[in-house]
Write a protein that holds these residues in place. Sequence first.
Motif: not given
Lengths: 185, 441
Positions: A13, A16-17, A19-20
């Motif tokens: 998680g 992903v955060l 990368a955002l």
Amino acid sequence: MVAHRLLRNLAGGTAVLAALLVVVFGLPALNRAVPNDRSLTGQQRYEVGAGVSVQPPPSARIDASKTRPGADRAAVLFLLGAVRYAIVVTPFDGGIEDAAGRLRTKIKATQGYQVTGDEDGVRTASGIDGLAGGYTAPGRCGRYAVFLTGGVSIEVTVSGAEFELGQVISGIDASIDSIAYGGGR
Amino acid sequence: MTAVGQTGGRRWRFSVRPTPRPARALKSLQLPAFWLLGLILLAGLARLGGILRADLAKYPVATTSAIILFAVYAIPFWLFIASMDFLEREPPLLMATAFAWGGAVATTAAIPGNQAVHDLLAKLISPAFAATWGPAIAGPTIEELLKALGVVMIVLVARKQINSVLDGMVYGALVGLGFQVVEDIVYAVNAVSVSGRGDGVGPVVATFFLRGFLAGLWSHTLFTALAGAGIAWFLVRTDKPVWWRAGGLAVGLGLAWLTHFIWNSPLFADGIGSGAAGVLLGMLGKGLPALVMVLALVWVARHREAHFYVAHLAALHDPAIATPGELQIMGHGHLRADARRYGKARCGRAGERAVRGLQTAQARLAVELSRVSHLDPADALLIYCRDEVLAQRQRLVALGHPEAIVSPCRPAVPRIVVLGALGAVLLVLLIWQAIRSMHAA
């Protein structure tokens, strides 16, 4: 075992955060770190796009991030120190008054910007007719002009601090006068 | 039930990883990724709300029209995507989450990302290069990454729901659909702003036509379905070596990037040849191969999944549960539809409803059979599912139509082929007419 699974899930998680965040904040930060302005080669005419060309003012550089050449619509932003000289070309099938009204609305949409005085008729060296006026902004003053030709409107805005603008305005006026459409010079 | 349903077919045995019985939605609440997902979705929705609020304040009629138009436009896409996985349907909440990621998170994050990449290209290469190739480079690179992250997030919060490549395609397509719909709304309002003629719906309709209709079939829904297939392949094919699975993942993500790149690229932007036919040819040349590739992939994935589940029912060898004729049609959507039509032709609406009820009950039993490692005669859920199938069978028997099969007088060319061909011809004609109208305008 459960704790290990939860840790892996947290790591996934977080990745992903991360990368955002790179896309939302990292790339724009990198973009800001790279200088915007590019020098122009010699004093050749500059092809703005959409059939419009112009002779840039002496010692002008272009802001690459605000310059968009294109076949139907185009834009260029010249930088002369702190003075900004922009030309925007868009398809337009209305009259010159409509085009001028649209540009005035755009200018006034910016907080603190006010159109001042009346508009005067202008004509470029290649024979394109238009209207020109002035505007003020906090700490800055500006000029605008709009021309109609060949189904496009050519919007010109110039802004800067009064003293700096005074230093370069004659070169910008000459540049505006050189705006041409199609093969015109 | 007289036999243990432990088969799973042959080569498609590894194509499906059924959701284990103990998997429960509430378990996701214990996962850190679930709460991160919630936070990210809230942030994305807030940013999207800010954008739409500003648009509504400026152009209330145009923005409302765009929202309504594209929301309606999304319905058939949603229904098609949801129906792709008839046998093992995905949880609606998870489907909505995928859609929300695409619509609220990927779109709002893509705005600064795309702008930055475009500007960097202009600064580092040239404004002309950025204007020509910027959309082809920035769009696929930033947007496909952001949308694929949505599928990864679905995997992190509900890993057990990704049972097959088809599931990955469903979630990927929904992320893409959310992105496509919101992006189209933003483009429509931008078109209103650019036109400079106030709060009118004309540019909204033009955008709906251009982006929704002409470009809608080969857009984000399709691109991200490919990325979802790659991610699901990596997850499901645990029978393969890691490098092989990673290769499948790379192919899925690469194809998503490539199809998006080709569509955004300036190549054949003015068509192949002259006139409306040339533009149509250019558009079809860029979009059709991707559409055909995805539909072929869906076809293969659907049939592999269907074979897997149908094999579990077949292993029961119980014609009261499923006759050989019913097993034959169960994996094919158009044959199931034909069976419902045949039921309607013989027994009216009640017959159609009864056939649908039997098909749904059989699908549920097949999925439940696949979830148990051995058949327990006292398994309450299996008994419930079996009784539901038997009850639906009784309904059919009572109607005098005991078997949910296709009509023996079914035409040699399947109805779906005829309808598909007619639809494709109609679509091409409409697009051509539209392009001709635009050229004439």
